[in-house]
Design a protein around this motif. Structure first.
Motif, PDB file in Angstrom:
ATOM      1  N   UNK A 173       0.835  -1.203   0.000  1.00 28.39           N
ATOM      2  CA  UNK A 173       0.000   0.000   0.000  1.00 28.39           C
ATOM      3  C   UNK A 173       0.869   1.253   0.000  1.00 28.39           C
ATOM      4  N   UNK A 174       1.943   1.241   0.786  1.00 30.20           N
ATOM      5  CA  UNK A 174       2.869   2.379   0.810  1.00 30.20           C
ATOM      6  C   UNK A 174       3.442   2.644  -0.582  1.00 30.20           C
ATOM      7  N   UNK A 175       3.850   1.577  -1.266  1.00 23.77           N
ATOM      8  CA  UNK A 175       4.398   1.723  -2.626  1.00 23.77           C
ATOM      9  C   UNK A 175       3.357   2.315  -3.576  1.00 23.77           C
ATOM     10  N   UNK A 176       2.113   1.856  -3.458  1.00 29.67           N
ATOM     11  CA  UNK A 176       1.043   2.342  -4.344  1.00 29.67           C
ATOM     12  C   UNK A 176       0.766   3.823  -4.107  1.00 29.67           C
ATOM     13  N   UNK A 177       0.745   4.243  -2.841  1.00 32.47           N
ATOM     14  CA  UNK A 177       0.478   5.642  -2.531  1.00 32.47           C
ATOM     15  C   UNK A 177       1.564   6.545  -3.114  1.00 32.47           C
ATOM     16  N   UNK A 178       2.818   6.131  -2.985  1.00 37.39           N
ATOM     17  CA  UNK A 178       3.911   6.938  -3.537  1.00 37.39           C
ATOM     18  C   UNK A 178       3.835   6.989  -5.063  1.00 37.39           C
ATOM     19  N   UNK A 179       3.539   5.847  -5.675  1.00 39.12           N
ATOM     20  CA  UNK A 179       3.484   5.794  -7.135  1.00 39.12           C
ATOM     21  C   UNK A 179       2.357   6.661  -7.672  1.00 39.12           C
ATOM     22  N   UNK A 180       1.287   6.831  -6.902  1.00 37.76           N
ATOM     23  CA  UNK A 180       0.143   7.644  -7.333  1.00 37.76           C
ATOM     24  C   UNK A 180       0.437   9.138  -7.288  1.00 37.76           C
ATOM     25  N   UNK A 181       1.565   9.516  -6.694  1.00 40.22           N
ATOM     26  CA  UNK A 181       1.935  10.925  -6.663  1.00 40.22           C
ATOM     27  C   UNK A 181       1.800  11.583  -5.307  1.00 40.22           C
ATOM     28  N   UNK A 182       1.479  10.811  -4.277  1.00 36.74           N
ATOM     29  CA  UNK A 182       1.361  11.362  -2.920  1.00 36.74           C
ATOM     30  C   UNK A 182       2.760  11.639  -2.378  1.00 36.74           C
ATOM     31  N   UNK A 183       2.938  12.833  -1.816  1.00 34.12           N
ATOM     32  CA  UNK A 183       4.255  13.263  -1.365  1.00 34.12           C
ATOM     33  C   UNK A 183       4.387  13.330   0.156  1.00 34.12           C
ATOM     34  N   UNK A 184       3.272  13.164   0.851  1.00 35.25           N
ATOM     35  CA  UNK A 184       3.304  13.199   2.312  1.00 35.25           C
ATOM     36  C   UNK A 184       2.071  12.479   2.833  1.00 35.25           C
ATOM     37  N   UNK A 185       2.195  11.826   3.985  1.00 38.36           N
ATOM     38  CA  UNK A 185       1.075  11.116   4.600  1.00 38.36           C
ATOM     39  C   UNK A 185       0.878  11.633   6.014  1.00 38.36           C
ATOM     40  N   UNK A 186      -0.377  11.869   6.365  1.00 39.51           N
ATOM     41  CA  UNK A 186      -0.751  12.275   7.717  1.00 39.51           C
ATOM     42  C   UNK A 186      -1.775  11.267   8.211  1.00 39.51           C
ATOM     43  N   UNK A 187      -1.482  10.584   9.321  1.00 36.58           N
ATOM     44  CA  UNK A 187      -2.360   9.533   9.797  1.00 36.58           C
ATOM     45  C   UNK A 187      -2.452   9.584  11.312  1.00 36.58           C
ATOM     46  N   UNK A 188      -3.213   8.647  11.881  1.00 39.92           N
ATOM     47  CA  UNK A 188      -3.452   8.633  13.326  1.00 39.92           C
ATOM     48  C   UNK A 188      -3.299   7.211  13.855  1.00 39.92           C
ATOM     49  N   UNK A 189      -2.477   7.059  14.872  1.00 39.72           N
ATOM     50  CA  UNK A 189      -2.304   5.775  15.570  1.00 39.72           C
ATOM     51  C   UNK A 189      -2.147   4.607  14.606  1.00 39.72           C
ATOM     52  N   UNK A 198      -1.169   1.092  13.395  1.00 42.93           N
ATOM     53  CA  UNK A 198      -1.166  -0.146  14.162  1.00 42.93           C
ATOM     54  C   UNK A 198       0.256  -0.543  14.552  1.00 42.93           C
ATOM     55  N   UNK A 199       1.185  -0.309  13.644  1.00 44.89           N
ATOM     56  CA  UNK A 199       2.604  -0.580  13.915  1.00 44.89           C
ATOM     57  C   UNK A 199       3.397   0.629  13.441  1.00 44.89           C
ATOM     58  N   UNK A 200       4.101   1.289  14.352  1.00 45.59           N
ATOM     59  CA  UNK A 200       4.772   2.540  14.000  1.00 45.59           C
ATOM     60  C   UNK A 200       5.866   2.339  12.956  1.00 45.59           C
ATOM     61  N   UNK A 201       6.387   1.101  12.838  1.00 44.24           N
ATOM     62  CA  UNK A 201       7.442   0.875  11.844  1.00 44.24           C
ATOM     63  C   UNK A 201       6.928   1.009  10.418  1.00 44.24           C
ATOM     64  N   UNK A 202       5.611   1.070  10.230  1.00 42.73           N
ATOM     65  CA  UNK A 202       5.060   1.268   8.887  1.00 42.73           C
ATOM     66  C   UNK A 202       5.547   2.593   8.309  1.00 42.73           C
ATOM     67  N   UNK A 203       5.867   3.568   9.167  1.00 46.71           N
ATOM     68  CA  UNK A 203       6.420   4.831   8.671  1.00 46.71           C
ATOM     69  C   UNK A 203       7.673   4.577   7.839  1.00 46.71           C
ATOM     70  N   UNK A 204       8.430   3.545   8.195  1.00 44.49           N
ATOM     71  CA  UNK A 204       9.647   3.208   7.460  1.00 44.49           C
ATOM     72  C   UNK A 204       9.398   2.514   6.144  1.00 44.49           C
ATOM     73  N   UNK A 205       8.141   2.124   5.871  1.00 45.54           N
ATOM     74  CA  UNK A 205       7.806   1.529   4.581  1.00 45.54           C
ATOM     75  C   UNK A 205       7.761   2.588   3.483  1.00 45.54           C
ATOM     76  N   UNK A 206       7.679   3.855   3.883  1.00 43.24           N
ATOM     77  CA  UNK A 206       7.567   4.955   2.931  1.00 43.24           C
ATOM     78  C   UNK A 206       8.924   5.631   2.722  1.00 43.24           C
ATOM     79  N   UNK A 207       9.125   6.167   1.520  1.00 41.05           N
ATOM     80  CA  UNK A 207      10.280   7.018   1.240  1.00 41.05           C
ATOM     81  C   UNK A 207       9.859   8.479   1.163  1.00 41.05           C
ATOM     82  N   UNK A 208       8.700   8.788   1.725  1.00 40.99           N
ATOM     83  CA  UNK A 208       8.190  10.160   1.822  1.00 40.99           C
ATOM     84  C   UNK A 208       7.896  10.424   3.296  1.00 40.99           C
TER      85      UNK A 208
END
Length: 339
Positions: free
Chosen positions: A121-137, A139-149
């Motif tokens: 999902x992280x890869x798909x969001x970046x490929x779609x042109x999203x440059x930043x993500x804002x989320x809440x809680x 489930x696993x904080x390491x998911x932030x590391x799945x993104x290069x944004x």
């Protein structure tokens, strides 16, 4: 750099109520009317999603408000297609505001030949042109590391702390925060520190997936008003069983503070019949009629926090300032009186 026009909001169909609430809060903060960008997000007869943006968004700082909750796949595809439409319309920056990040529970390979869908999902969001993500809680904080944004992960615990101090102001010395499993201790400890309460743990053992065989309470909960803290409540089976175990161990009352109310299947019926006095969830997932009408489910607002986070992101100021209960108390003034 912030545009002179201010941030522009657009939303899919996943939680329009929350998106409109965020727009209203931003209108209050800015002292000027903030509306959602006029757009068409609909489905063709075969289920394909179509998006058309009716306003000029060239060089605008765009924020897409779209939790990827039920139906998760439709919500995710709407988010991706809106992002593609904005990118092709020359938006200067696209931020995905994802109050509930679907697929976050699939953050690792639990056994052989299984996917890490959160990374996909992280890869798909970046490929779609999203440059930043804002989320809440997450489930696993390491998911932030799945993104290069950049990913800003807000926390519900400061808002929950305000709610606890408001609703339990006469019982603060008798509260006990409870983590429903060992993996959620850090989240429960955070709320416990904010309200000055001790911490207990319900240790659960599973014989097979989806079935809890045994629960043991670690800590003395006798005579205490217990607050179970977690990030997601889905079918509510484990949550209701944990409440039963706490009462069996002498708890005075059991309440729960859960960020994301997925509440699928028999969840609402279980909670209604449960020994829990109240389940408190946020509005990251739009409530069904059953959830909204349940007598012991209460919903707290996240729009004030998301509105401020969007404004801070747009203006280039700190988002981490919203991790503080003291900072949020001013934003939630008029909603909570914790004096």
């Amino acid at each position: 750099m912030a545009s002179v026009h201010g941030p522009k909001l657009i939303a899919g169909n996943s939680n329009l109520k929350l998106a409109r609430s965020v727009a209203r809060r931003m209108s209050l903060h800015r002292g000027m009317n903030v509306d959602l960008v006029d757009a068409r997000v609909e489905r063709f007869n075969d289920g394909e999603i179509f998006v058309e943006v009716y306003e000029n968004v060239r060089d605008e700082d765009m924020f897409i408000i779209q939790p990827t909750s039920r139906p998760a796949n439709d919500a995710l595809m709407e988010l991706l297609i809106i992002a593609d439409a904005l990118k092709r319309s020359s938006a200067s920056r696209i931020t995905a505001v994802i109050p509930y990040f679907g697929y976050a529970r699939q953050d690792r390979r639990s056994k052989a030949r299984t996917p890490i869908t959160a990374k996909l999902v992280a890869n798909m969001l970046e490929e779609a042109g999203i440059e930043r993500v804002l989320t809440l809680d997450l489930h696993a904080t390491q998911i932030q590391g799945f993104f290069d944004i950049p990913v800003d992960n807000l926390y519900a615990s400061p808002v929950f702390a305000l709610d606890v101090k408001h609703h339990f102001k006469d019982q603060m010395d008798n509260l006990m925060v409870v983590s429903p499993d060992v993996g959620g201790v850090a989240r429960a400890r955070d709320l416990a520190q904010r309200i000055g309460a001790p911490l207990s743990i319900v240790d659960k053992r599973r014989e097979k997936a989806g079935e809890v065989a045994e629960m043991t309470v670690i800590g003395n909960v006798e005579g205490r008003t217990c607050l179970i803290v977690d990030d997601i409540v889905d079918t509510a089976g484990t949550l209701c069983k944990a409440a039963d175990v706490l009462m069996e161990n002498g708890a005075k009352e059991v309440h729960s503070y859960i960020t994301h109310g997925v509440l699928s299947g028999p969840a609402v019926d279980r909670i209604t019949k449960s020994v829990m006095k109240n389940l408190v969830i946020t509005d990251t997932i739009e409530a069904t009629d059953a959830v909204a009408n349940a007598p012991n489910i209460r919903i707290v607002q996240t729009a004030p926090m998301f509105a401020q986070a969007i404004l801070n992101t747009w203006s280039g100021t700190s988002v981490s300032s919203l991790f503080s209960t003291e900072s949020l108390s001013a934003i939630y003034e008029g909603i909570y009186d914790c004096s």
